[in-house]
Design a protein around this motif. Structure first.
Motif, PDB file in Angstrom:
ATOM      1  N   GLY A  28       4.634 -21.587 -96.689  1.00  0.00           N
ATOM      2  CA  GLY A  28       3.925 -22.773 -97.141  1.00  0.00           C
ATOM      3  C   GLY A  28       4.145 -23.174 -98.582  1.00  0.00           C
ATOM      4  O   GLY A  28       3.449 -24.044 -99.098  1.00  0.00           O
ATOM      5  N   TYR A  29       5.107 -22.556 -99.240  1.00  0.00           N
ATOM      6  CA  TYR A  29       5.377 -22.891-100.639  1.00  0.00           C
ATOM      7  C   TYR A  29       6.322 -24.081-100.746  1.00  0.00           C
ATOM      8  O   TYR A  29       7.303 -24.175-100.012  1.00  0.00           O
ATOM      9  N   GLU A  30       6.028 -24.961-101.689  1.00  0.00           N
ATOM     10  CA  GLU A  30       6.977 -25.989-102.089  1.00  0.00           C
ATOM     11  C   GLU A  30       7.976 -25.297-103.022  1.00  0.00           C
ATOM     12  O   GLU A  30       7.571 -24.622-103.973  1.00  0.00           O
ATOM     13  N   ILE A  31       9.249 -25.451-102.758  1.00  0.00           N
ATOM     14  CA  ILE A  31      10.289 -24.832-103.577  1.00  0.00           C
ATOM     15  C   ILE A  31      10.731 -25.837-104.633  1.00  0.00           C
ATOM     16  O   ILE A  31      11.139 -26.955-104.316  1.00  0.00           O
ATOM     17  N   ILE A  32      10.643 -25.426-105.884  1.00  0.00           N
ATOM     18  CA  ILE A  32      11.082 -26.227-107.023  1.00  0.00           C
ATOM     19  C   ILE A  32      12.270 -25.502-107.633  1.00  0.00           C
ATOM     20  O   ILE A  32      12.229 -24.286-107.811  1.00  0.00           O
ATOM     21  N   SER A  33      13.314 -26.245-107.969  1.00  0.00           N
ATOM     22  CA  SER A  33      14.509 -25.559-108.444  1.00  0.00           C
ATOM     23  C   SER A  33      15.323 -26.416-109.405  1.00  0.00           C
ATOM     24  O   SER A  33      15.029 -27.592-109.625  1.00  0.00           O
ATOM     25  N   THR A  34      16.353 -25.785-109.959  1.00  0.00           N
ATOM     26  CA  THR A  34      17.278 -26.432-110.884  1.00  0.00           C
ATOM     27  C   THR A  34      18.630 -26.597-110.197  1.00  0.00           C
ATOM     28  O   THR A  34      18.863 -26.052-109.123  1.00  0.00           O
ATOM     29  N   LYS A  66      16.325 -27.690-119.105  1.00  0.00           N
ATOM     30  CA  LYS A  66      16.012 -27.992-117.698  1.00  0.00           C
ATOM     31  C   LYS A  66      14.526 -27.810-117.429  1.00  0.00           C
ATOM     32  O   LYS A  66      13.882 -28.684-116.875  1.00  0.00           O
ATOM     33  N   THR A  67      14.023 -26.655-117.756  1.00  0.00           N
ATOM     34  CA  THR A  67      12.666 -26.274-117.349  1.00  0.00           C
ATOM     35  C   THR A  67      11.650 -26.352-118.485  1.00  0.00           C
ATOM     36  O   THR A  67      10.456 -26.219-118.223  1.00  0.00           O
ATOM     37  N   VAL A 102      13.299 -15.849-110.929  1.00  0.00           N
ATOM     38  CA  VAL A 102      14.263 -16.143-111.988  1.00  0.00           C
ATOM     39  C   VAL A 102      15.072 -14.892-112.292  1.00  0.00           C
ATOM     40  O   VAL A 102      14.524 -13.791-112.347  1.00  0.00           O
ATOM     41  N   ASN A 103      16.364 -15.059-112.451  1.00  0.00           N
ATOM     42  CA  ASN A 103      17.141 -14.012-113.112  1.00  0.00           C
ATOM     43  C   ASN A 103      18.016 -14.690-114.146  1.00  0.00           C
ATOM     44  O   ASN A 103      18.332 -15.871-114.041  1.00  0.00           O
ATOM     45  N   LEU A 104      18.335 -13.967-115.166  1.00  0.00           N
ATOM     46  CA  LEU A 104      18.910 -14.561-116.373  1.00  0.00           C
ATOM     47  C   LEU A 104      20.420 -14.693-116.315  1.00  0.00           C
ATOM     48  O   LEU A 104      21.095 -14.037-115.526  1.00  0.00           O
ATOM     49  N   TYR A 105      20.938 -15.553-117.177  1.00  0.00           N
ATOM     50  CA  TYR A 105      22.384 -15.708-117.299  1.00  0.00           C
ATOM     51  C   TYR A 105      23.006 -14.342-117.584  1.00  0.00           C
ATOM     52  O   TYR A 105      22.412 -13.519-118.296  1.00  0.00           O
ATOM     53  N   PRO A 106      24.201 -14.110-117.091  1.00  0.00           N
ATOM     54  CA  PRO A 106      24.848 -12.795-117.249  1.00  0.00           C
ATOM     55  C   PRO A 106      25.487 -12.621-118.632  1.00  0.00           C
ATOM     56  O   PRO A 106      26.701 -12.461-118.760  1.00  0.00           O
ATOM     57  N   PHE A 107      24.667 -12.625-119.676  1.00  0.00           N
ATOM     58  CA  PHE A 107      25.176 -12.553-121.042  1.00  0.00           C
ATOM     59  C   PHE A 107      26.023 -11.307-121.278  1.00  0.00           C
ATOM     60  O   PHE A 107      27.158 -11.383-121.756  1.00  0.00           O
ATOM     61  N   ILE A 125      23.611 -17.416-123.410  1.00  0.00           N
ATOM     62  CA  ILE A 125      22.319 -17.013-123.971  1.00  0.00           C
ATOM     63  C   ILE A 125      21.273 -17.864-123.271  1.00  0.00           C
ATOM     64  O   ILE A 125      21.228 -19.081-123.445  1.00  0.00           O
ATOM     65  N   ASP A 126      20.474 -17.238-122.436  1.00  0.00           N
ATOM     66  CA  ASP A 126      19.484 -17.958-121.631  1.00  0.00           C
ATOM     67  C   ASP A 126      18.247 -18.248-122.485  1.00  0.00           C
ATOM     68  O   ASP A 126      17.746 -17.376-123.178  1.00  0.00           O
ATOM     69  N   ILE A 127      17.757 -19.461-122.413  1.00  0.00           N
ATOM     70  CA  ILE A 127      16.542 -19.867-123.119  1.00  0.00           C
ATOM     71  C   ILE A 127      15.415 -20.126-122.117  1.00  0.00           C
ATOM     72  O   ILE A 127      14.328 -19.577-122.220  1.00  0.00           O
ATOM     73  N   GLY A 128      15.688 -20.972-121.130  1.00  0.00           N
ATOM     74  CA  GLY A 128      14.659 -21.340-120.155  1.00  0.00           C
ATOM     75  C   GLY A 128      14.173 -20.170-119.331  1.00  0.00           C
ATOM     76  O   GLY A 128      12.965 -20.018-119.107  1.00  0.00           O
TER      77      GLY A 128
END
Length: 155
Positions: A28-34, A66-67, A102-107, A125-128
């Protein structure tokens, strides 16, 4: 204010994400994404609302922003047991968000590559992602945080 469950899914490691999103959607979740994650989910016929549809603001600066928006962070940081928070959400038309995947950019992986350019390293370098995780952690009583694809089945 309409009451529905919402989950943000924005991952660099897409392994298992279709099954995770399908399970959340079925619950029942609404999925929000980038961008990239939304494409992956839509290709698997999963209904997705783009973050930009929520914020009414496009991804900008080559996807660097984005977020980072009050309509997202208000939904993550509002404490459900505080009447004033609920009132402000209603006044600002902000919907609560209960799950963040969420998982982060592979810095590290990027900078360990031979011949990686400084520009490529900087763009990893992930910010969001860390901002979303910190907001959700601050509101741990109301928001479930999932970062590891190995945990998707458990959730």
């Amino acid at each position: 204010m309409e009451k529905r469950k919402r989950a943000i899914i924005s991952v660099s490691d897409k392994s298992g994400i279709v099954e995770m999103a399908r399970g959340l959607s079925k619950a029942g979740y609404e999925i929000i994404s980038t961008g990239g994650t939304a494409r992956e989910l839509r290709n698997a016929n999963i209904d997705v609302t783009l973050i930009s549809e929520i914020t009414q603001f496009p991804e900008i600066l080559d996807g660097r922003v984005k977020t980072l928006h009050p309509l997202i962070f208000g939904g993550l940081l509002a404490q459900s047991d505080k009447p004033e928070h609920r009132k402000q959400l209603k006044e600002q038309n902000i919907m609560p968000i209960q799950v963040i995947v969420v998982n982060l950019y592979p810095f590290e992986k990027t900078v360990l590559q031979e011949d990686v350019s400084l520009e490529e390293a900087i763009e990893n370098i992930d910010i969001g992602g860390p901002s979303l995780l910190r907001a959700a952690a601050k509101n741990y009583r109301d928001v479930t945080v999932v970062i590891d694809p190995d945990d998707y089945k458990l959730v």
